[in-house]
Write an enzyme that holds these catalytic residues in place. Structure first.
Site, PDB file in Angstrom:
ATOM      1  N   ASN A 141      -9.687 -17.943  35.121  1.00 54.49           N
ATOM      2  CA  ASN A 141     -10.204 -16.645  34.690  1.00 54.49           C
ATOM      3  C   ASN A 141     -10.105 -16.453  33.179  1.00 54.49           C
ATOM      4  O   ASN A 141     -10.247 -15.339  32.678  1.00 54.49           O
ATOM      5  CB  ASN A 141      -9.453 -15.513  35.400  1.00 54.49           C
ATOM      6  CG  ASN A 141      -9.778 -15.451  36.880  1.00 54.49           C
ATOM      7  OD1 ASN A 141     -10.915 -15.673  37.277  1.00 54.49           O
ATOM      8  ND2 ASN A 141      -8.783 -15.156  37.694  1.00 54.49           N
ATOM      9  N   HIS A 143      -7.490 -16.555  31.387  1.00 56.95           N
ATOM     10  CA  HIS A 143      -6.252 -15.872  31.034  1.00 56.95           C
ATOM     11  C   HIS A 143      -5.206 -16.900  30.620  1.00 56.95           C
ATOM     12  O   HIS A 143      -5.136 -17.984  31.199  1.00 56.95           O
ATOM     13  CB  HIS A 143      -5.692 -15.081  32.234  1.00 56.95           C
ATOM     14  CG  HIS A 143      -6.473 -13.856  32.554  1.00 56.95           C
ATOM     15  ND1 HIS A 143      -6.614 -13.373  33.834  1.00 56.95           N
ATOM     16  CD2 HIS A 143      -7.164 -13.006  31.764  1.00 56.95           C
ATOM     17  CE1 HIS A 143      -7.351 -12.284  33.818  1.00 56.95           C
ATOM     18  NE2 HIS A 143      -7.697 -12.029  32.570  1.00 56.95           N
ATOM     19  N   CYS A 178      -5.018 -11.862  26.221  1.00 53.60           N
ATOM     20  CA  CYS A 178      -4.875 -12.748  25.073  1.00 53.60           C
ATOM     21  C   CYS A 178      -5.963 -13.814  25.169  1.00 53.60           C
ATOM     22  O   CYS A 178      -6.119 -14.449  26.212  1.00 53.60           O
ATOM     23  CB  CYS A 178      -3.497 -13.392  25.064  1.00 53.60           C
ATOM     24  SG  CYS A 178      -3.241 -14.565  23.722  1.00 53.60           S
TER      25      CYS A 178
END
Length: 239
Positions: A141, A143, A178
């Site tokens: 994803n 991430h 992030c």
């Protein structure tokens, strides 16, 4: 777990209804408490279960036990929220998704929420700059994976703590995503030290912050408790 319950829709625990709505799970909070670390050749039993987290998400829980003695080694829980994969905005925990999962839920106590303490003169600050994610740090994803966040926290923990103490508990709260382009700053605040001296305490408490190096936007806040490696504690002489 999700696959075993028959609601698997593909991709990191995404159910069929979530897939229709283009939703994914994102972790909001994580709490881990280590009662005793396992040693080489221990056989560990892991129990896990899910529960509703109010009307906004679900709570995952784990216990790690010594299979032979039944001794609890570690307890953990985390909160998962729904996010739209395209807009990257949090989404409502809809009735359709809840209905897919609710029959598998067990009553559970949500993770304890800790408060960020007011800074004062007894707190010593340690900073590490220039932290950046690599492509290998990202999941499907896009991430940053959770072990990487923990590693970034430890980058600013003073070596005297890492050398003389072991991690006893950790609580993390995530505030924003992030990305590969971000450059981060890791900050550790050691609480209540005697002019920075750390070798005379049985336990040390720290607050942590990951933030953007430019702009200062907060990515994550955290709290850790460390216990002395030389102190007496349950399981120390498990040999």
């Amino acid at each position: 777990w999700v696959k075993a319950t028959g609601v698997w829709g593909g991709g990191l625990g995404v159910t069929r209804e979530m897939r229709k709505k283009n939703l994914i799970w994102v972790m909001s909070k994580l709490q881990v408490v280590v009662d005793c670390y396992p040693i080489c050749d221990d056989v560990i039993q892991i129990d896990t279960w899910k529960g509703a987290y109010g009307k906004i998400g679900l709570c995952s829980n784990w216990t790690f036990c010594d299979r032979k003695s039944g001794e609890t080694l570690l307890r953990a829980s985390c909160v998962w929220l729904l996010m739209n994969k395209d807009t990257r905005r949090l989404s409502k925990f809809s009735d359709e998704v809840r209905d897919e999962l609710e029959k598998q839920f067990r009553d559970t106590t949500p993770p304890t929420t800790r408060k960020w303490l007011t800074q004062d003169g007894s707190i010593v600050e340690y900073v590490r700059n220039g932290l950046t994610p690599r492509w290998s740090d990202l999941d499907t994803n896009q991430h940053v994976n959770h072990p990487k966040y923990i590693g970034w926290i430890l980058e600013s923990v003073p070596y005297s703590i890492l050398e003389n103490y072991e991690l006893m508990s950790m609580t993390l709260e995530y505030y924003r995503e992030c990305t590969m382009e971000n450059v981060l700053q890791s900050r550790t605040y050691v609480m209540g030290t005697d002019n920075g001296k750390l070798d005379c305490y049985d336990q040390v408490d720290c607050e942590h912050m990951l933030q953007l190096e430019i702009g200062g936007g907060v990515i994550m806040k955290g709290w850790t408790t460390w216990r002395s490696r030389n102190g007496n504690r349950p399981g120390l002489d498990r040999s």
